[in-house]
Design a protein around this motif. Structure first.
Motif, short mmCIF file in Angstrom:
data_model
loop_
_atom_site.label_atom_id
_atom_site.label_comp_id
_atom_site.label_asym_id
_atom_site.label_seq_id
_atom_site.Cartn_x
_atom_site.Cartn_y
_atom_site.Cartn_z
N ALA A 133 0.82 -1.22 -0.12
CA ALA A 133 0.03 -0.01 0.04
C ALA A 133 0.93 1.25 0.05
N GLU A 135 1.00 5.17 0.52
CA GLU A 135 0.23 6.43 1.01
C GLU A 135 0.82 7.71 0.02
N SER A 141 -4.44 5.95 -0.52
CA SER A 141 -3.70 5.05 -0.81
C SER A 141 -3.68 4.46 -1.95
N GLN A 143 -3.09 0.38 -3.68
CA GLN A 143 -2.72 -0.78 -3.34
C GLN A 143 -2.21 -1.60 -4.64
#
Length: 365
Positions: A133, A135, A141, A143
């Motif tokens: 993930a 950010e 975020s 993935q």
């Protein structure tokens, strides 16, 4: 004329020496320079073959040296008198081409959104067991299963600790300091060699200089790129020169021998003009050939850039985190392309690397 014939004969030998050939097998463990020395070539021809044609060094293997000579010869005459190609407006156009092509086929770019942190999450059903993930601030975020980094973004210790975006990953050893390159960028008032060697106003000139006199023999020497306004990188009347070499002490000190060899400054021109001429003599003497005046430096910039051939952290990164090393001290992008191919096949083992771009009529949405 004799040296020219010897050189042509040597080039023919390089083109005909293939794997399985007796001479090829005999020299397989040698360096390319050792191979040239066994041919009892004059030092001048060894210099031409090593530095100008193959652009090699004392460590270049015999096989690699042959490959470079063949590539040089086979590239002649394809797009003019030179075996080289250089993009208009500079090499920054190369990644831009790939980015635009990627966008045409669905690639997504998050501009001005630096990655602040990366964390590992449990994988979902059917995945490899781990997900990453990223950010990107208050925007949330992203993935993914795979992330590719440049070599300058993985440091997690020392003065770069706050710049790292890998703080949420398992602890890794501190990355070693990779080899560096010293680079100088110069704006000059004339091309190298003068107008006689730059007919038509000049374009792009590529040089490889052997190691300086006081430099260890195992160094690469320096690569030189000269650009005129026809390349779209500078205005008329000004030339851009890039000089790159192995880093040792300081970029200015590392490059000084090569700068002194090629360029001049206003101060050096004044000193030369104020030097008293030699006393006249009655002895007849041949008039020496007038050497081309060195280009004068109008602006200079020195800096050091990372040179990462193999990062110690690479094998210790979590699954899905891939490191792209570089840049490399080379005139072309062969090593970078090979590394890109390996990374691509590691992530997409069943896909073709850099397939041919389809014609517009072949595209089906």
């Amino acid at each position: 004329m004799v040296e020219k014939r010897i050189l042509m004969k040597m080039l023919e030998t390089c083109m005909q020496c293939e794997e399985g050939n007796e001479e090829f097998e005999y020299n397989r463990e040698n360096t390319f320079r050792q191979f040239l020395e066994t041919k009892h070539l004059p030092p001048k021809l060894i210099h031409y073959l090593l530095d100008a044609i193959s652009m090699s060094n004392v460590h270049t293997s015999f096989e690699e040296g042959l490959h470079r000579v063949r590539r040089f010869i086979e590239s002649l005459g394809r797009y003019g008198n030179t075996p080289f190609l250089f993009p208009m407006y500079g090499c920054g156009e190369l990644p831009q081409c790939f980015c635009r092509l990627c966008a045409v086929f669905g690639g997504i770019y998050c501009l001005r959104r630096p990655i602040e942190r990366i964390t590992l999450q449990p994988g979902t059903s059917g995945s490899s067991g781990r997900r990453l993930a990223m950010e990107i601030g208050q925007q949330g975020s992203i993935q993914t299963d795979n992330i590719v980094f440049g070599s300058g973004t993985i440091s997690i210790t020392g003065e770069y600790q706050n710049r790292s975006c890998l703080a949420g990953l398992p602890e890794m050893i501190a990355p070693r300091k990779c080899g560096n390159m010293s680079r100088g960028i110069f704006l000059v008032d004339a091309p190298l060699g003068g107008a006689a060697d730059n007919t038509g106003g000049g374009g792009v000139a590529l040089l490889k200089l052997p190691p300086a006199t006081d430099t260890p023999a195992d160094k690469q020497g320096a690569f030189v790129i000269q650009l005129s306004h026809y390349s779209g990188t500078c205005p008329p009347g000004v030339f851009v020169i890039h000089i790159t070499c192995d880093a040792d002490i300081d970029p200015r000190l590392d490059l000084q021998p090569y700068v002194d060899q090629l360029l001049s400054t206003y101060e050096s021109d004044v000193d030369e003009a104020t030097t008293a001429p030699p006393e006249p003599t009655d002895a007849p003497a041949e008039a020496p050939r007038r050497a081309a005046k060195k280009p004068r430096i109008l602006f200079s910039l020195y800096f050091t850039i990372p040179q990462c051939y193999k990062c110690d952290n690479y094998d210790k990164l979590p699954d899905g985190v891939h490191l792209a090393c570089g840049p490399y001290l080379e005139l072309d992008y062969d090593t970078s392309i090979q590394q890109g191919r390996e990374l691509f096949h590691k992530i997409y083992p069943d896909e073709e690397f850099l397939p041919r771009c389809p014609e517009p009529e072949e595209i089906v949405f």
